[in-house]
Scaffold this active site. Structure first.
Site, mmCIF file in Angstrom:
data_model
loop_
_atom_site.group_PDB
_atom_site.id
_atom_site.type_symbol
_atom_site.label_atom_id
_atom_site.label_comp_id
_atom_site.label_asym_id
_atom_site.label_seq_id
_atom_site.Cartn_x
_atom_site.Cartn_y
_atom_site.Cartn_z
ATOM 1 C CD GLU A 1 -2.914 -3.572 14.467
ATOM 2 O OE1 GLU A 1 -2.946 -3.156 13.304
ATOM 3 O OE2 GLU A 1 -3.834 -3.360 15.283
ATOM 4 N NE ARG B 1 -2.613 -2.410 2.929
ATOM 5 C CZ ARG B 1 -2.927 -2.555 4.200
ATOM 6 N NH1 ARG B 1 -3.583 -1.604 4.822
ATOM 7 N NH2 ARG B 1 -2.594 -3.652 4.854
HETATM 8 O O1 LIG Z 1 2.976 0.271 11.346
HETATM 9 P P1 LIG Z 1 2.927 -1.217 11.154
HETATM 10 O O2 LIG Z 1 2.544 -1.960 12.398
HETATM 11 O O3 LIG Z 1 4.187 -1.749 10.551
HETATM 12 O O4 LIG Z 1 1.724 -1.529 10.162
HETATM 13 C C1 LIG Z 1 1.457 -0.792 9.012
HETATM 14 C C2 LIG Z 1 1.711 -1.584 7.757
HETATM 15 O O5 LIG Z 1 0.829 -2.727 7.713
HETATM 16 C C3 LIG Z 1 0.133 -2.729 6.469
HETATM 17 O O6 LIG Z 1 0.811 -3.443 5.494
HETATM 18 P P2 LIG Z 1 0.869 -5.038 5.405
HETATM 19 O O7 LIG Z 1 2.165 -5.504 6.004
HETATM 20 O O8 LIG Z 1 -0.389 -5.602 5.941
HETATM 21 O O9 LIG Z 1 1.037 -5.297 3.849
HETATM 22 P P3 LIG Z 1 0.188 -4.918 2.531
HETATM 23 O O10 LIG Z 1 0.361 -3.434 2.295
HETATM 24 O O11 LIG Z 1 0.881 -5.731 1.496
HETATM 25 O O12 LIG Z 1 -1.256 -5.289 2.775
HETATM 26 C C4 LIG Z 1 0.075 -1.265 6.080
HETATM 27 O O13 LIG Z 1 -0.144 -1.088 4.695
HETATM 28 C C5 LIG Z 1 1.411 -0.744 6.527
HETATM 29 O O14 LIG Z 1 2.427 -0.964 5.570
HETATM 30 N N1 LIG Z 2 -5.576 -1.872 11.652
HETATM 31 C C1 LIG Z 2 -5.051 -1.854 10.417
HETATM 32 N N2 LIG Z 2 -5.829 -1.539 9.357
HETATM 33 C C2 LIG Z 2 -5.319 -1.535 8.111
HETATM 34 N N3 LIG Z 2 -4.046 -1.844 7.840
HETATM 35 C C3 LIG Z 2 -3.244 -2.156 8.871
HETATM 36 N N4 LIG Z 2 -1.934 -2.487 8.928
HETATM 37 C C4 LIG Z 2 -1.617 -2.711 10.212
HETATM 38 N N5 LIG Z 2 -2.674 -2.542 11.007
HETATM 39 C C5 LIG Z 2 -3.704 -2.198 10.189
#
Ligand SMILES: O=P(O)(O)OC[C@H]1O[C@H](OP(=O)(O)OP(=O)(O)O)[C@H](O)[C@@H]1O
Ligand SMILES: Nc1ncnc2[nH]cnc12
Length: 172
Positions: free
Chosen positions: A97, A60
């Site tokens: 998370e 993202r």
């Molecule tokens: O601050 P944090 O605890 O590190 O969490 C935030 C990250 O988690 C999600 O990505 P995810 O790893 O789910 O991957 P994606 O974008 O491929 O869905 C979001 O898009 C951030 O990159």
């Molecule tokens: N609560 C949340 N919602 C969407 N993206 C996330 N990535 C980590 N935590 C998330």
């Protein structure tokens, strides 16, 4: 006309696992006017800091960073997950998370001294952005700002980026 961006974030309890309240940016992205207005706010933040390069984590972070790079006419380099980037790369691992992972960046992605903006959709615990910043700094890049659409304040990710200029469109 000012836009209430919060109307374009959907919330899903217990996704992708119990206890997580998932904040989904899809409705914002699906509305061209709103996506552009959100992007323009980050463009303004980046312009004030003379950004020369943008780096965003998979997946993202690409959605947020690429249109900003296009508007500024600067490059974008993706920080990718395991086995996605060919060639010479550097690695940083981080906790999430939900789960644990690693990110990789091309060793030529950033030039020493380059002014870099790091983008992502959402700041939760800060693990992802911290790893992305470490990758950029390992290559000698100067992180002049971090920009998000959403900050989840309770998870205290802000502490991980306290030394950097910070932008978020929304806070929960
Ligand atoms: O601050 P944090 O605890 O590190 O969490 C935030 C990250 O988690 C999600 O990505 P995810 O790893 O789910 O991957 P994606 O974008 O491929 O869905 C979001 O898009 C951030 O990159
Ligand atoms: N609560 C949340 N919602 C969407 N993206 C996330 N990535 C980590 N935590 C998330």
């Amino acid at each position: 006309m000012s836009i209430d961006f919060s109307k374009y974030i959907a919330s899903y309890p217990d996704f992708p696992e119990p206890g997580i309240l998932f904040r989904d940016i899809s409705p914002l992205l699906e509305n061209g006017e709103v996506y552009r207005a959100a992007t323009d706010k980050i463009v303004d933040f980046a312009r004030e800091r003379n950004v020369e390069m943008i780096v965003g984590p998979e997946a993202r972070g690409f959605i947020v960073g690429c249109p900003v790079a296009y508007k500024l006419g600067v490059g974008f380099s993706p920080a990718r997950k395991k086995n996605k980037l060919p060639g010479e790369t550097i690695e940083e691992s981080y906790g999430l998370e939900y789960g644990k992972s690693s990110l990789y960046l091309r060793t030529n992605a950033v030039k020493p001294g380059q002014r870099v903006l790091v983008t992502d959709d959402l700041l939760a615990t800060g693990g992802t952005i911290d790893a992305t910043i470490r990758l950029v700094e390992k290559l000698g890049g100067i992180v002049v700002g971090t920009a998000f659409l959403i900050e989840l304040s309770d998870l205290k990710g802000r502490e991980k980026v306290k030394d950097y200029d910070f932008f978020t469109l929304l806070k929960y």
